[in-house]
Design an enzyme around this catalytic site. Structure first.
Site, PDB file in Angstrom:
ATOM      1  CB  CYS A 117      -0.907  -0.020   1.232  1.00 14.23           C
ATOM      2  SG  CYS A 117      -1.917   1.462   1.405  1.00 14.23           S
ATOM      3  CG  HIS A 120      -1.090   2.920   5.048  1.00 16.26           C
ATOM      4  ND1 HIS A 120      -2.204   2.980   4.253  1.00 16.26           N
ATOM      5  CD2 HIS A 120      -1.184   3.935   5.945  1.00 16.26           C
ATOM      6  CE1 HIS A 120      -2.963   3.985   4.656  1.00 16.26           C
ATOM      7  NE2 HIS A 120      -2.371   4.589   5.676  1.00 16.26           N
ATOM      8  CG  MET A 125      -1.323  -2.334   4.138  1.00 20.15           C
ATOM      9  SD  MET A 125      -2.594  -1.063   4.245  1.00 20.15           S
ATOM     10  CE  MET A 125      -3.962  -1.934   3.465  1.00 20.15           C
TER      11      MET A 125
END
Length: 171
Positions: A117, A120, A125
């Site tokens: 992500c 993130h 993530m």
């Protein structure tokens, strides 16, 4: 005679299911959720480790009501990241998904696909998808470097994905 043939056929199906528990039985779409705590202190993909067959489609859905997320392949073509998808595979990037939005990609090239992500990544993530035919287990030599250690620590081990088929984070 028919009963014996039926029993043999049923036993063969049961054996096939036992030998490859991680593979989906149909060409259906496989779901990955994008989640997070309401205060944004923790974010994740669920599952974050997945085993699928070539040609299956993966759908990411942003289930996080507080954040936007992406599903972005590690590839030099996308934000100059190291390539962590198979040679010959097309990199993917969902762009920012708002809560409730989805993104799909069909993965045809066997191998290991690492993704993250964008906002993130350093929060861990990240996710890993293995695309393999039943019984395929030779994924040695896959890079275990080239990224910050905090990111590398976020990926589930390849052996664990091959064993379980789907890996979820605890807690």
């Amino acid at each position: 005679m028919r009963r014996r043939a039926f029993m043999w056929g049923s036993g063969g199906l049961a054996a096939a299911l036992t030998l490859s528990p991680g593979f989906a039985l149909s060409d259906s779409v496989v779901e990955i959720g994008m989640g997070g705590r309401p205060d944004g202190s923790k974010v994740w993909f669920d599952p974050y480790g997945l085993l699928i067959r070539p040609g299956q489609t993966v759908r990411w859905t942003n289930e996080d009501k507080s954040n936007s997320h992406t599903a972005t392949a590690y590839a030099p073509e996308i934000y100059d990241h190291p390539r962590r998808i198979p040679d010959g595979a097309e990199p993917f990037d969902s762009d920012y998904l708002l809560p409730g939005e989805t993104f799909e990609v069909t993965l045809d090239v066997p191998g290991v696909y690492d993704y993250y992500c964008i906002p993130h990544e350093l929060s861990g993530m990240v996710g890993r998808i293995i695309v393999a035919d039943p019984g395929q287990t030779d994924f040695t030599g896959y890079p275990e470097d080239g990224l910050d250690q905090v990111i590398l620590d976020g990926f589930p081990p390849i052996a664990e994905i091959l064993k379980q088929g789907s890996v979820r984070k605890e807690g």
